[in-house]
Design an enzyme around this catalytic site. Sequence first.
Site, PDB file in Angstrom:
ATOM      1  CG  ASP A 110      -2.265   0.763   0.858  1.00 13.38           C
ATOM      2  OD1 ASP A 110      -2.499   1.049  -0.335  1.00 13.38           O
ATOM      3  OD2 ASP A 110      -3.023   1.082   1.784  1.00 13.38           O
ATOM      4  CG  HIS A 379       0.565   2.953   4.115  1.00 15.14           C
ATOM      5  ND1 HIS A 379       0.705   1.817   4.869  1.00 15.14           N
ATOM      6  CD2 HIS A 379      -0.703   2.943   3.642  1.00 15.14           C
ATOM      7  CE1 HIS A 379      -0.428   1.136   4.845  1.00 15.14           C
ATOM      8  NE2 HIS A 379      -1.310   1.805   4.109  1.00 15.14           N
TER       9      HIS A 379
END
Length: 974
Positions: A110, A379
Amino acid sequence: FFSFQESMHAYAANVYTTVIEELMKGKQRKFIAVEQEFFRLWWNMVATDTQKQQVHQLLQEGRLEFVIGGQVMHDEAVTLIDDQILQLTEGHGFLYETFGFRPQFSWHVDPFGASATTPTLFALAGFNAHLISRIDYDLKADMQKNKKLQFVWQGSPSLSARQEIFTHVMDQYSYCTPSHLPFSNRSGFFWNGFATFPDPPKDGVYPNMSLPVTDANLHLYAQTMVANIKERAAWFRTGDILWPWGCDKQFFNASVQYSNMDLLVDYINKHSAEFGVTVQYATVSDYFQAVYSRNLTWEIRDSQDFLPYSTEPFQAWTGFYTSRSTLKGIARRASSLLYAGESFFTQYVQKHPEGSICKCKALKQLQSLRWAVSEVQHHDGITGTESPKVKDMYLSNLMYGMLNVKKLMASIIFDINNAKKNGEVYSSVYTKDSGEPDVDLYVVVYNPLAWNITTFVTVSVSSEAMSVYDELGRSVPAQVQSSVESQSTYDLYILVAISGLSYRKYSIKPLDGQQAAFVGTSVKYKRRDPARAGQQRQQLFPVVNSCYQIVFDQNTNLMHSITDRETNQTVQFTQEFLEYHVNGDTKKGPISDNYLFAPNTSAVPVSKAVGLEVMSGSLMTEIRQYFYSNVTSQDYIYAVYTRLYSVPEGYDGKLLCRRIEQEYSVGPLEFNREAVLRTSTSLNTRQLLYTDNNGYQMQKRPFKAYVNNTVARNYYPMVQTAYIEDDTTRLMLLAERAHGVSSQGNGQIEVMLHRRLWNNLQWDLDNNLTLNDSSVVRPVIWLILGSKAVTNTLYQTSGLALEHRPVVMFGALSGGDKPKLPRQLQQNSVHDFPVTLPPNLHLQTLSIPGWRYSSNHAEQVHSIHMGEQKQGDPDFSRVLLRIRHLYEVGEDPVLSQPVVVDLKSLLKGLGSVMAVEERSLTGTWDVNTLERWKWNTAQYPGKRFFNSAETSEDFTVTVHPKEIRTFFVYFQVQ
């Protein structure tokens, strides 16, 4: 978009509770779990003893597998290598201590683009294969068509084959199951529906639950799944296809998931001859084992990364390099404070075994900051791509951890110095009432780097008339001047020279006679409109130290040129603030948001008037430039404070003299503005830019022309370092937080400093992702200009000196006389053995992790098996040491050489080293037993295992370029 607590309540706890229950019901079922933060919250707060036993059993059977195993799935673009290692180590330590489990595969699906540092770190941590997904859409399409989504990645040019790793890029479907069913208008494969916030539904009926598998549709469902598997099979070299089942926030009702999938798996396998496919539940390890056993020869990818990342022609994910700059800055400050606190505590435990501080409590204080710095590497954390509420959670956890570590460091100082335990003040900012002339201030300054550092620390004081003394009562060079921040206070700059991992104590007193701090004097210049300066003759004036002459033009109040006095090279040099105006209305075209940068025109200069003030003194000259929207505006939106230092005789001023320090003040911005500082020079750079990957290695960034969105697609992340150069001269930028950076013209480098956006994209509105950031940001960048040879020797130590500026702690001394200090303190500064490394080696970690696991793997597994691994006191005898070589092979004739380090001698100030064990990056493997899979490449056709150990019996180690070596060190008990 939701805090960890909200996510635990709404779905995350249910994932582990229901998955464990379902795995126990069917031997064929499997599951992978990634982020340890959620798992640890479940394990510590929710799991029953029975569930804990089941987890142990499932891990042993290989049906539950932890992949990556860090606290979070960290971002790759804007994180620092130290923090990536920290969050991996944090998760791995827990998994090894609790289960004896060591992750060996990654699932980095991701993060928004992929750095070349990550494969190297995962190799050093003992991983056998790496898996990524988000890379440029056009590049992925090309790799997919040519069956090149799998390769052996040599992420580091210097470590190359020794730390290479097999890498799998997910195909165009990425990591979520395709949900389209051709035979129904309902979705497929997501039978548990979607999680609801803040509470799970009372009746258990979730929104968008997929069409259940029934006898009537079983064949159609199976056909749909098989068709997708076969489509993907054409993109890979082996017949083993990884088919991800799940997505974000899934499996909170695992019972309905597995019962439906069981029917499909059984049906396809019963009709495998007809379908031409067999399917099985698998972990990442099962998949890579299948590919590895095919024994194919794979192409090598060199150290090029996959940044930046675009998903469509107008969707360049380069905005997040700068989004939430304040969070990015505080996350790095917290990381730096943690680094200092770890080595400070480690020295205290080793040198003061009789100390009065409770070590268990101290470790908890450090752990609170380890946890906070680890989680913000997510993230959707340091990237600035979270909602304001989640940003506030990250910030409050960071502030809480920082306060704990400051308290710990202050209490260690007081304990060592036998000071009164009360009445002492510690704080990051000390404000003194000017009505107390009899209270003197003292500052304790700790240098956390393993090098001698000469630098300035700044203290806010209430008057210009000040004197500064060291522990022995000698006068210390200092300069005081009116503060940039406020009308009523002054900034006192103190010149400090401190050896590695040591501290010094300075007292600051109201003026007593001749030993006063130098007072900076101010000259103010009239506001000028740079655009109208063309008609007038230039009026230039210089600001000089022994390394540079910086020339300003009084007609514009802007910088004009810089001369490197060593080579006598003069570079034309101007800086201006510009803004990209961006669109926020989806009906009108591409938008900018937390993730994306989509400028609709070139950047526009912001200021019609520049004010200039020069503060000059004998130690420092500070040039203050204020940028106004017009000549009569009251308030400036932008300011630059440029500082040039002069170092007196007797001090090692090389680094100080060589850096041009700039601090910026930017904001509050108007809506849909993205602020950049553009530096234009006369260097013939051919528009080639260099930027770093995570403060670990440099990447070459040639300017690329695209049909669409060229400006945004030529933005890159700068985590610590960026530079431009021509044949003779290099301009280096060093940063203390991440920024987007680009070269939009020959001789130019621009840094994005701040963004404020609003848009009407429904998804952004639903998740409160509109980046209405009205803050003022104050980033710092150090500039170094010089020949390539000179900048090569300076940039690594300078970058770390900026990252790890000395920690300043404050206290008050009552009574006007000069402090009589206990002898012990004087000894710490004067007679102690500092920890000192050569300039090409960095002491990356010196800490006491507190892990209780055995470093003998068989013993550790046995004690867990026997149930002996219960909560006990942390182990304070094991010290974690990491040393990193800062240079690439061939980068510098001297600094790129291997270095022999005698660990016993290096650490003699802490005590007598009795034993050293070399470990994998996160500490869980003995390097002598770590054998990673060796994948065949054209370079090395024969399959073999990798083993990288090279330690000697006498505590000396040879550290080669770019190596990161990790050790457990044990000292003689005092």
